[in-house]
Design a protein around this motif. Structure first.
Motif, PDB file in Angstrom:
ATOM      1  N   GLU A  43     -15.363   3.958  12.067  1.00  0.00           N
ATOM      2  CA  GLU A  43     -14.678   3.655  10.716  1.00  0.00           C
ATOM      3  C   GLU A  43     -15.399   4.316   9.624  1.00  0.00           C
ATOM      4  OE1 GLU A  43     -12.491  -0.529  12.217  1.00  0.00           O
ATOM      5  OE2 GLU A  43     -13.902  -0.672  10.708  1.00  0.00           O
ATOM      6  N   ALA A 245      -8.206  -5.370  -2.296  1.00  0.00           N
ATOM      7  CA  ALA A 245      -9.091  -5.043  -1.177  1.00  0.00           C
ATOM      8  C   ALA A 245     -10.430  -5.413  -1.748  1.00  0.00           C
ATOM      9  CB  ALA A 245      -8.979  -3.542  -1.218  1.00  0.00           C
ATOM     10  N   LEU A 292     -11.208  -1.220   7.245  1.00  0.00           N
ATOM     11  CA  LEU A 292     -10.038  -1.386   7.437  1.00  0.00           C
ATOM     12  C   LEU A 292      -9.307  -2.016   6.372  1.00  0.00           C
ATOM     13  CD1 LEU A 292     -10.673  -3.259  11.060  1.00  0.00           C
ATOM     14  CD2 LEU A 292      -9.694  -1.198  10.655  1.00  0.00           C
ATOM     15  N   ILE A 293      -9.979  -2.845   5.750  1.00  0.00           N
ATOM     16  CA  ILE A 293      -9.296  -3.393   4.306  1.00  0.00           C
ATOM     17  C   ILE A 293      -8.903  -2.245   3.275  1.00  0.00           C
ATOM     18  CG2 ILE A 293      -9.617  -4.751   2.433  1.00  0.00           C
ATOM     19  CD1 ILE A 293     -11.587  -6.724   4.143  1.00  0.00           C
ATOM     20  N   VAL A 296      -6.004  -0.435   4.969  1.00  0.00           N
ATOM     21  CA  VAL A 296      -4.641  -0.955   4.605  1.00  0.00           C
ATOM     22  C   VAL A 296      -4.157  -0.952   3.363  1.00  0.00           C
ATOM     23  CG1 VAL A 296      -3.581  -3.253   4.976  1.00  0.00           C
ATOM     24  CG2 VAL A 296      -5.046  -2.261   6.812  1.00  0.00           C
ATOM     25  N   LYS A 297      -4.917  -1.218   2.351  1.00  0.00           N
ATOM     26  CA  LYS A 297      -4.636  -1.389   0.894  1.00  0.00           C
ATOM     27  C   LYS A 297      -4.584  -0.152   0.216  1.00  0.00           C
ATOM     28  CE  LYS A 297      -3.689  -4.753  -0.351  1.00  0.00           C
ATOM     29  NZ  LYS A 297      -2.537  -5.643  -0.404  1.00  0.00           N
ATOM     30  N   LYS A 299      -3.146   3.467  -0.113  1.00  0.00           N
ATOM     31  CA  LYS A 299      -2.083   4.354   0.739  1.00  0.00           C
ATOM     32  C   LYS A 299      -2.640   5.812   0.927  1.00  0.00           C
ATOM     33  CE  LYS A 299       2.828   5.654   0.786  1.00  0.00           C
ATOM     34  NZ  LYS A 299       2.501   7.354   1.221  1.00  0.00           N
ATOM     35  N   ARG A 302      -5.078   5.838   3.749  1.00  0.00           N
ATOM     36  CA  ARG A 302      -4.388   5.422   4.984  1.00  0.00           C
ATOM     37  C   ARG A 302      -3.453   6.595   5.435  1.00  0.00           C
ATOM     38  NH1 ARG A 302      -1.740   1.268   3.163  1.00  0.00           N
ATOM     39  NH2 ARG A 302       0.429   2.485   2.952  1.00  0.00           N
TER      40      ARG A 302
END
Length: 323
Positions: A43, A245, A292-293, A296-297, A299, A302
């Motif tokens: 990650e 986040a 991951l946090i 997700v938060k 854009k 992501r």
């Protein structure tokens, strides 16, 4: 498996005992260790790769995410490979110099991680409280200089810890009941006076953590005041959403530190293997969850990660635009 002699024959080595009381379960414990570590590396390297490849992500916020990813990689790599060698191969010996070096880098990276969180809080403060001047206050060059300051500060605070330990004489029993070289455990093996070491460790930890938490609290206090002055509920939600986040990452970083410090001093009735497991989870779980946090938060990040992931799944794909 043959019995292991826990008394080091070489006076220049220590023995890392793993997790005392759970030796029979070392193999089973190694499974989540190895899994979490691999996921964490994947990650965080993905974050570094995507930000380096995408020109429109070369912004202060994403440079700070890269700094966070580097510290996450560093802090887990300082601990997990040696822990796995203990679990898998009973490779428990470590030289004194190797022990002090590991200790230095663990706390160097942890101190840098804390400073990066402070810088990220300042980034959110400027973005919300003074958005028109954001691009002039936080430039890429300034973020790079702040990164250098973060490194220098960490070296100045952490370097005395191994240097002070190096001057101590150690007793015949050189067994460290841990998976890594933890300063308090190393001090307990000393036959000398550790008063200076204990005072410096306590003061340095207090100054670093309290100073960083004070700056973070001040930043979020000013952010909250600015948000409350906004009349629009939608604007409230948008402003607070940009901080969610970072708040989650801070809680995952500081909560285990404070909990560990309190249990070491007031939780004498708690089994030692519980302390050690919690200490190791601190090096495993946050580095795995942080990307991951933010994925997700955030854009932009992501979408870009999604683009590269789809390209890897579809080797013939040349372009992809996420919805």
């Amino acid at each position: 498996m043959a019995a292991f002699n826990f008394t080091p024959s070489d006076p220049s080595t220590f023995i890392l005992n793993g997790i005392p009381g759970l030796e029979a379960a070392h193999i089973w414990i190694s499974i989540p260790f190895f899994t979490f570590y691999c996921i964490s590396l994947l990650e965080n390297f993905m974050v570094l790769f995507v930000v380096s490849k995408e020109q429109n992500l070369h912004k202060p916020m994403f440079l700070l995410l890269c700094m966070l990813a580097l510290t996450d990689i560093g802090i887990s790599t300082c601990v997990v490979p040696k822990a796995l060698s203990i679990f898998w191969f009973s490779s428990k010996d470590i030289t004194v110099d190797g022990c002090l070096t590991q200790m230095f880098f663990i706390y160097l990276v942890a101190t840098m991680h804390s400073a990066v969180l402070v810088t990220m809080a300042f980034d959110r403060y400027v973005a919300i409280c003074d958005p028109l001047r954001y691009t002039t206050i936080l430039t890429n060059a300034r973020i790079t200089k702040l990164g250098l300051v973060v490194l220098i500060r960490a070296i100045l605070f952490v370097l005395p810890v191994p240097l002070l330990l190096q001057r101590l004489p150690f007793c015949a029993n050189r067994v460290i009941p841990h998976t890594y070289c933890e300063p308090i455990a190393v001090m307990k093996m000393s036959c000398g006076d550790t008063t200076v070491n204990r005072i410096y460790g306590l003061v340095a930890t207090f100054v670093v953590i309290m100073l960083d938490l004070t700056f973070i609290g001040l930043s979020y206090g000013l952010i909250l005041r600015a948000v409350l002055r906004i009349s629009s509920i939608k604007a409230h939600q948008k402003a607070l959403n940009t901080c969610t986040a970072h708040i989650c990452v801070m809680l995952m970083f500081y909560t285990p530190i404070l909990f560990s410090a309190l249990t070491h001093r007031f939780g004498q009735d708690i089994a030692s293997y519980v302390h050690i497991l919690l200490a190791n989870l601190y090096f495993l779980v946050p580095p795995m969850l942080n990307p991951l946090i933010y994925g997700v938060k955030t854009k932009e990040l992501r979408d870009k990660v999604g683009k590269y992931t789809c390209r890897m799944r579809l080797p013939g794909a040349t372009d992809f635009k996420p919805a």
